[in-house]
Design a protein around this motif. Sequence first.
Motif, PDB file in Angstrom:
ATOM      1  N   HIS A  81       0.856  -1.190   0.000  1.00 31.71           N
ATOM      2  CA  HIS A  81       0.000   0.000   0.000  1.00 31.71           C
ATOM      3  C   HIS A  81       0.888   1.234   0.000  1.00 31.71           C
ATOM      4  CE1 HIS A  81      -3.291   2.700   0.792  1.00 31.71           C
ATOM      5  NE2 HIS A  81      -4.149   1.705   0.912  1.00 31.71           N
ATOM      6  N   ASP A  82       0.505   2.266  -0.735  1.00 28.52           N
ATOM      7  CA  ASP A  82       1.297   3.495  -0.734  1.00 28.52           C
ATOM      8  C   ASP A  82       0.815   4.437   0.365  1.00 28.52           C
ATOM      9  OD1 ASP A  82      -1.133   4.163  -1.869  1.00 28.52           O
ATOM     10  OD2 ASP A  82      -0.279   5.498  -3.375  1.00 28.52           O
ATOM     11  N   VAL A  83       1.624   5.475   0.616  1.00 24.38           N
ATOM     12  CA  VAL A  83       1.273   6.491   1.609  1.00 24.38           C
ATOM     13  C   VAL A  83       1.460   7.864   0.977  1.00 24.38           C
ATOM     14  CG1 VAL A  83       1.846   5.099   3.636  1.00 24.38           C
ATOM     15  CG2 VAL A  83       3.644   6.423   2.528  1.00 24.38           C
ATOM     16  N   ASP A  84       0.642   8.828   1.388  1.00 21.75           N
ATOM     17  CA  ASP A  84       0.652  10.149   0.767  1.00 21.75           C
ATOM     18  C   ASP A  84       1.976  10.881   0.938  1.00 21.75           C
ATOM     19  OD1 ASP A  84      -1.948   9.780  -0.050  1.00 21.75           O
ATOM     20  OD2 ASP A  84      -2.817  10.796   1.690  1.00 21.75           O
ATOM     21  N   THR A  85       2.654  10.651   2.049  1.00 23.34           N
ATOM     22  CA  THR A  85       3.860  11.420   2.356  1.00 23.34           C
ATOM     23  C   THR A  85       5.126  10.846   1.728  1.00 23.34           C
ATOM     24  OG1 THR A  85       4.080  10.156   4.418  1.00 23.34           O
ATOM     25  CG2 THR A  85       2.931  12.272   4.534  1.00 23.34           C
ATOM     26  N   TRP A  86       5.027   9.754   1.020  1.00 21.42           N
ATOM     27  CA  TRP A  86       6.209   9.117   0.417  1.00 21.42           C
ATOM     28  C   TRP A  86       5.871   8.739  -1.018  1.00 21.42           C
ATOM     29  CZ3 TRP A  86       8.024   3.463   1.358  1.00 21.42           C
ATOM     30  CH2 TRP A  86       9.269   3.263   0.757  1.00 21.42           C
ATOM     31  N   TRP A  87       6.254   9.588  -1.968  1.00 19.54           N
ATOM     32  CA  TRP A  87       5.829   9.383  -3.347  1.00 19.54           C
ATOM     33  C   TRP A  87       6.363   8.073  -3.908  1.00 19.54           C
ATOM     34  CZ3 TRP A  87       8.837   8.444  -7.501  1.00 19.54           C
ATOM     35  CH2 TRP A  87      10.196   8.780  -7.426  1.00 19.54           C
ATOM     36  N   SER A  88       7.558   7.660  -3.489  1.00 18.80           N
ATOM     37  CA  SER A  88       8.142   6.416  -4.011  1.00 18.80           C
ATOM     38  C   SER A  88       7.281   5.204  -3.677  1.00 18.80           C
ATOM     39  CB  SER A  88       9.548   6.209  -3.445  1.00 18.80           C
ATOM     40  OG  SER A  88      10.458   7.118  -4.005  1.00 18.80           O
ATOM     41  N   SER A  89       6.487   5.315  -2.610  1.00 16.94           N
ATOM     42  CA  SER A  89       5.645   4.184  -2.232  1.00 16.94           C
ATOM     43  C   SER A  89       4.582   3.915  -3.296  1.00 16.94           C
ATOM     44  CB  SER A  89       4.989   4.431  -0.875  1.00 16.94           C
ATOM     45  OG  SER A  89       4.071   5.509  -0.931  1.00 16.94           O
ATOM     46  N   THR A  90       4.185   4.949  -4.035  1.00 19.23           N
ATOM     47  CA  THR A  90       3.230   4.743  -5.130  1.00 19.23           C
ATOM     48  C   THR A  90       3.881   3.931  -6.239  1.00 19.23           C
ATOM     49  OG1 THR A  90       2.105   6.829  -4.617  1.00 19.23           O
ATOM     50  CG2 THR A  90       1.730   5.883  -6.813  1.00 19.23           C
ATOM     51  N   LEU A  91       5.138   4.234  -6.538  1.00 17.44           N
ATOM     52  CA  LEU A  91       5.884   3.452  -7.524  1.00 17.44           C
ATOM     53  C   LEU A  91       5.999   2.003  -7.067  1.00 17.44           C
ATOM     54  CD1 LEU A  91       7.779   2.951  -9.942  1.00 17.44           C
ATOM     55  CD2 LEU A  91       9.659   3.832  -8.528  1.00 17.44           C
ATOM     56  N   LEU A  92       6.355   1.800  -5.803  1.00 14.14           N
ATOM     57  CA  LEU A  92       6.521   0.439  -5.284  1.00 14.14           C
ATOM     58  C   LEU A  92       5.198  -0.332  -5.292  1.00 14.14           C
ATOM     59  CD1 LEU A  92       8.936   1.169  -2.287  1.00 14.14           C
ATOM     60  CD2 LEU A  92       9.512   0.318  -4.567  1.00 14.14           C
ATOM     61  N   MET A  93       4.105   0.373  -4.995  1.00 15.39           N
ATOM     62  CA  MET A  93       2.794  -0.271  -5.035  1.00 15.39           C
ATOM     63  C   MET A  93       2.463  -0.722  -6.458  1.00 15.39           C
ATOM     64  SD  MET A  93      -0.966   1.292  -3.993  1.00 15.39           S
ATOM     65  CE  MET A  93      -1.018   2.371  -5.449  1.00 15.39           C
ATOM     66  N   ILE A  94       2.741   0.142  -7.433  1.00 10.10           N
ATOM     67  CA  ILE A  94       2.479  -0.192  -8.837  1.00 10.10           C
ATOM     68  C   ILE A  94       3.364  -1.352  -9.283  1.00 10.10           C
ATOM     69  CG2 ILE A  94       2.680   0.649 -11.215  1.00 10.10           C
ATOM     70  CD1 ILE A  94       1.909   3.438 -10.152  1.00 10.10           C
ATOM     71  N   GLU A  95       4.649  -1.294  -8.936  1.00  7.04           N
ATOM     72  CA  GLU A  95       5.579  -2.372  -9.304  1.00  7.04           C
ATOM     73  C   GLU A  95       5.109  -3.708  -8.747  1.00  7.04           C
ATOM     74  OE1 GLU A  95      10.011  -0.390  -9.808  1.00  7.04           O
ATOM     75  OE2 GLU A  95       9.356  -1.030  -7.828  1.00  7.04           O
ATOM     76  N   CYS A  96       4.713  -3.700  -7.485  1.00 11.79           N
ATOM     77  CA  CYS A  96       4.273  -4.929  -6.842  1.00 11.79           C
ATOM     78  C   CYS A  96       3.012  -5.470  -7.509  1.00 11.79           C
ATOM     79  CB  CYS A  96       4.016  -4.668  -5.360  1.00 11.79           C
ATOM     80  SG  CYS A  96       3.646  -6.148  -4.413  1.00 11.79           S
ATOM     81  N   ALA A  97       2.070  -4.590  -7.818  1.00 12.65           N
ATOM     82  CA  ALA A  97       0.827  -5.016  -8.474  1.00 12.65           C
ATOM     83  C   ALA A  97       1.122  -5.628  -9.841  1.00 12.65           C
ATOM     84  CB  ALA A  97      -0.118  -3.827  -8.618  1.00 12.65           C
TER      85      ALA A  97
END
Length: 208
Positions: A81-97
């Motif tokens: 799951h990504d978090v609003d305060t860490w933009w890289s987490s959105t990338l990691l969430m997409i990569e994992c999906a």
Amino acid sequence: MQHSDFHRCFLHVVNLVCQAVIKAITNIDYSQRDAPEFALNHDPVAHVRSLVRVCRASSLRRQYFAKVVTTLKQMNLQLLHDVDTWWSSTLLMIECALMLREAIDKFIQHEDFAELKQYHLSHADWTALEYFKGILEIPHAFQHKLAAEQIPTICNTIPAFEALMRCWCQHKELHPLTALIVDQGLTKLSEYHQHALRVNAYMLAISK
């Protein structure tokens, strides 16, 4: 100002720039304009985020998803799951999906979880996520490299700005469907780049 402060400034700028890109990514108007084959009627990133949330909220769902992943021999990976305060987490969430695409499709289709069919991702959704991943991987690589430096130097800052801009421009040329999204990042990055050029300390640091 210490040398490390300049690098923190650059990393902060990267964060702001990427937030602008993510905002464009999650705005489906950008994907619909001038690219009908890339048109989406919803935000695939939000779809993935919702799917991760509902999956992690139930122990039964988590157990079944883990079983699917094991059956498909995908190294017991779990959705992130990504978090609003860490933009890289959105990338990691997409990569994992993307890595778990087969497991996600099978999970959603299970008869015991009919309520999850609303989170079905179409071929266009997965294609869009691949494009988004490519866009975000570029600043992630620069951020990782600069953050890992043991002795930061001011002279690397402007070249980093320019290299990031070049890479995004190249990505835009290779994948014109993403141009409207990438341009959001380039516009903001250019603003900070011009500001850095007006700071005397940067000029002194890169002069011979």
